[in-house]
Design a protein around this motif. Structure first.
Motif, mmCIF file in Angstrom:
data_model
loop_
_atom_site.group_PDB
_atom_site.id
_atom_site.type_symbol
_atom_site.label_atom_id
_atom_site.label_comp_id
_atom_site.label_asym_id
_atom_site.label_seq_id
_atom_site.Cartn_x
_atom_site.Cartn_y
_atom_site.Cartn_z
ATOM 1 N N ASP A 60 5.116 -35.097 -13.975
ATOM 2 C CA ASP A 60 5.875 -34.058 -13.270
ATOM 3 C C ASP A 60 7.178 -33.695 -13.973
ATOM 4 O O ASP A 60 7.966 -32.910 -13.443
ATOM 5 C CB ASP A 60 6.210 -34.532 -11.845
ATOM 6 C CG ASP A 60 4.981 -34.662 -10.972
ATOM 7 O OD1 ASP A 60 3.972 -33.979 -11.249
ATOM 8 O OD2 ASP A 60 5.023 -35.465 -10.009
ATOM 9 N N VAL A 61 7.418 -34.267 -15.153
ATOM 10 C CA VAL A 61 8.696 -34.079 -15.849
ATOM 11 C C VAL A 61 8.580 -32.961 -16.879
ATOM 12 O O VAL A 61 7.730 -33.008 -17.776
ATOM 13 C CB VAL A 61 9.125 -35.386 -16.540
ATOM 14 C CG1 VAL A 61 10.421 -35.188 -17.318
ATOM 15 C CG2 VAL A 61 9.279 -36.508 -15.525
ATOM 16 N N LEU A 62 9.449 -31.970 -16.755
ATOM 17 C CA LEU A 62 9.535 -30.895 -17.749
ATOM 18 C C LEU A 62 10.192 -31.473 -18.999
ATOM 19 O O LEU A 62 11.319 -31.936 -18.952
ATOM 20 C CB LEU A 62 10.371 -29.731 -17.217
ATOM 21 C CG LEU A 62 10.589 -28.565 -18.180
ATOM 22 C CD1 LEU A 62 9.283 -27.816 -18.435
ATOM 23 C CD2 LEU A 62 11.650 -27.613 -17.624
ATOM 24 N N VAL A 63 9.454 -31.464 -20.128
ATOM 25 C CA VAL A 63 9.982 -32.055 -21.357
ATOM 26 C C VAL A 63 10.271 -31.017 -22.434
ATOM 27 O O VAL A 63 10.916 -31.330 -23.435
ATOM 28 C CB VAL A 63 9.043 -33.143 -21.920
ATOM 29 C CG1 VAL A 63 8.862 -34.260 -20.895
ATOM 30 C CG2 VAL A 63 7.710 -32.581 -22.365
ATOM 31 N N GLY A 64 9.795 -29.800 -22.239
ATOM 32 C CA GLY A 64 10.038 -28.759 -23.230
ATOM 33 C C GLY A 64 9.652 -27.402 -22.680
ATOM 34 O O GLY A 64 8.966 -27.303 -21.659
ATOM 35 N N ALA A 65 10.097 -26.365 -23.370
ATOM 36 C CA ALA A 65 9.780 -25.010 -22.932
ATOM 37 C C ALA A 65 9.912 -24.047 -24.104
ATOM 38 O O ALA A 65 10.667 -24.296 -25.050
ATOM 39 C CB ALA A 65 10.719 -24.578 -21.799
ATOM 40 N N VAL A 66 9.171 -22.971 -24.005
ATOM 41 C CA VAL A 66 9.306 -21.875 -24.954
ATOM 42 C C VAL A 66 9.525 -20.601 -24.142
ATOM 43 O O VAL A 66 8.858 -20.375 -23.136
ATOM 44 C CB VAL A 66 8.084 -21.753 -25.903
ATOM 45 C CG1 VAL A 66 6.791 -21.466 -25.153
ATOM 46 C CG2 VAL A 66 8.325 -20.710 -26.984
ATOM 47 N N ALA A 67 10.497 -19.821 -24.573
ATOM 48 C CA ALA A 67 10.773 -18.519 -23.962
ATOM 49 C C ALA A 67 10.412 -17.458 -24.984
ATOM 50 O O ALA A 67 10.599 -17.655 -26.190
ATOM 51 C CB ALA A 67 12.247 -18.402 -23.577
ATOM 52 N N TYR A 68 9.910 -16.332 -24.487
ATOM 53 C CA TYR A 68 9.495 -15.282 -25.405
ATOM 54 C C TYR A 68 9.584 -13.921 -24.740
ATOM 55 O O TYR A 68 9.660 -13.810 -23.517
ATOM 56 C CB TYR A 68 8.067 -15.548 -25.912
ATOM 57 C CG TYR A 68 7.013 -15.542 -24.834
ATOM 58 C CD1 TYR A 68 6.253 -14.399 -24.580
ATOM 59 C CD2 TYR A 68 6.773 -16.664 -24.062
ATOM 60 C CE1 TYR A 68 5.288 -14.390 -23.591
ATOM 61 C CE2 TYR A 68 5.810 -16.667 -23.074
ATOM 62 C CZ TYR A 68 5.057 -15.522 -22.839
ATOM 63 O OH TYR A 68 4.108 -15.510 -21.854
ATOM 64 N N GLU A 69 9.578 -12.919 -25.597
ATOM 65 C CA GLU A 69 9.571 -11.524 -25.156
ATOM 66 C C GLU A 69 8.465 -10.795 -25.890
ATOM 67 O O GLU A 69 8.029 -11.219 -26.966
ATOM 68 C CB GLU A 69 10.928 -10.878 -25.454
ATOM 69 C CG GLU A 69 12.060 -11.526 -24.682
ATOM 70 C CD GLU A 69 13.433 -10.971 -25.037
ATOM 71 O OE1 GLU A 69 13.564 -10.262 -26.054
ATOM 72 O OE2 GLU A 69 14.379 -11.267 -24.290
ATOM 73 N N LEU A 70 8.023 -9.693 -25.308
ATOM 74 C CA LEU A 70 6.983 -8.860 -25.891
ATOM 75 C C LEU A 70 7.570 -7.474 -26.130
ATOM 76 O O LEU A 70 7.453 -6.592 -25.280
ATOM 77 C CB LEU A 70 5.766 -8.799 -24.951
ATOM 78 C CG LEU A 70 5.176 -10.155 -24.557
ATOM 79 C CD1 LEU A 70 4.112 -9.991 -23.472
ATOM 80 C CD2 LEU A 70 4.618 -10.877 -25.768
ATOM 81 N N PRO A 71 8.238 -7.286 -27.279
ATOM 82 C CA PRO A 71 8.932 -6.025 -27.520
ATOM 83 C C PRO A 71 7.999 -4.827 -27.711
ATOM 84 O O PRO A 71 8.410 -3.686 -27.514
ATOM 85 C CB PRO A 71 9.744 -6.287 -28.783
ATOM 86 C CG PRO A 71 9.075 -7.436 -29.445
ATOM 87 C CD PRO A 71 8.451 -8.251 -28.353
ATOM 88 N N ASP A 72 6.754 -5.081 -28.105
ATOM 89 C CA ASP A 72 5.769 -4.016 -28.236
ATOM 90 C C ASP A 72 4.379 -4.640 -28.136
ATOM 91 O O ASP A 72 4.246 -5.856 -27.956
ATOM 92 C CB ASP A 72 5.952 -3.225 -29.548
ATOM 93 C CG ASP A 72 5.867 -4.088 -30.789
ATOM 94 O OD1 ASP A 72 4.911 -4.886 -30.907
ATOM 95 O OD2 ASP A 72 6.761 -3.984 -31.649
ATOM 96 N N ASP A 73 3.341 -3.819 -28.260
ATOM 97 C CA ASP A 73 1.972 -4.302 -28.067
ATOM 98 C C ASP A 73 1.486 -5.258 -29.151
ATOM 99 O O ASP A 73 0.481 -5.945 -28.960
ATOM 100 C CB ASP A 73 1.002 -3.123 -27.981
ATOM 101 C CG ASP A 73 1.182 -2.319 -26.712
ATOM 102 O OD1 ASP A 73 1.770 -2.847 -25.747
ATOM 103 O OD2 ASP A 73 0.725 -1.154 -26.679
#
Length: 152
Positions: A60-73
């Motif tokens: 149940d422990v969050l150990v990492g994450a990735v954030a991202y955006e989709l600027p175009d298709d």
């Protein structure tokens, strides 16, 4: 386990903020610069993030994450990749990037990191990213920009 996370959820946001601060503190030490913007982000700022997020959990422990955006298709831009230093060097960052490729297959992937952040540089280069430029963000501190073309 990897799943979509919402930093607007206060329970997730608190743990995510802790992981982010710890991870960027390590990068700050590697690159010799503590002015990395996410290090100064507060809970409200993180909760207001408009980025999309995937979280990596051990139990149940969050150990990492990735954030991202989709600027175009055709493009996915990785805006943050953080792993709790207590869980580093265990494949969590690579697993997050692999999952991102599965759920958002794009012809172009972009990411930036501190030029002196050799673990991150090695991770990205090992996944086919090539350095396409550098930007000096402070005297003696450079950020490397990377791109990967998949030809989908």
């Amino acid at each position: 386990m990897i799943r979509v996370i919402e930093p607007s959820d206060v329970g997730i946001a608190g743990r995510l903020l802790g992981v982010q601060r710890a991870a960027y503190a390590v990068e700050a030490g590697l690159i010799g610069f503590d002015g990395i913007p996410p290090m100064r982000e507060d809970l409200a700022g993180l909760m207001a993030s408009e980025e999309r997020w995937l979280g990596r959990f051990v139990g149940d422990v969050l150990v990492g994450a990735v954030a991202y955006e989709l600027p175009d298709d055709e493009t996915v831009e990785i805006t943050r990749l953080v792993v709790d230093p207590a869980y580093s060097r265990q494949g969590h960052g690579r697993a997050l990037l692999d999952e991102l490729d599965v759920i958002e297959p794009r012809a172009v992937a972009l990411v930036s990191t501190g030029t002196k952040n050799t673990p991150a540089v090695a991770l990205y280069e090992g996944r086919g990213f090539e350095e396409v430029g550098r930007v000096e963000v402070a005297p003696g501190v450079e950020i490397s920009r990377f791109r990967r073309l998949l030809g989908l």
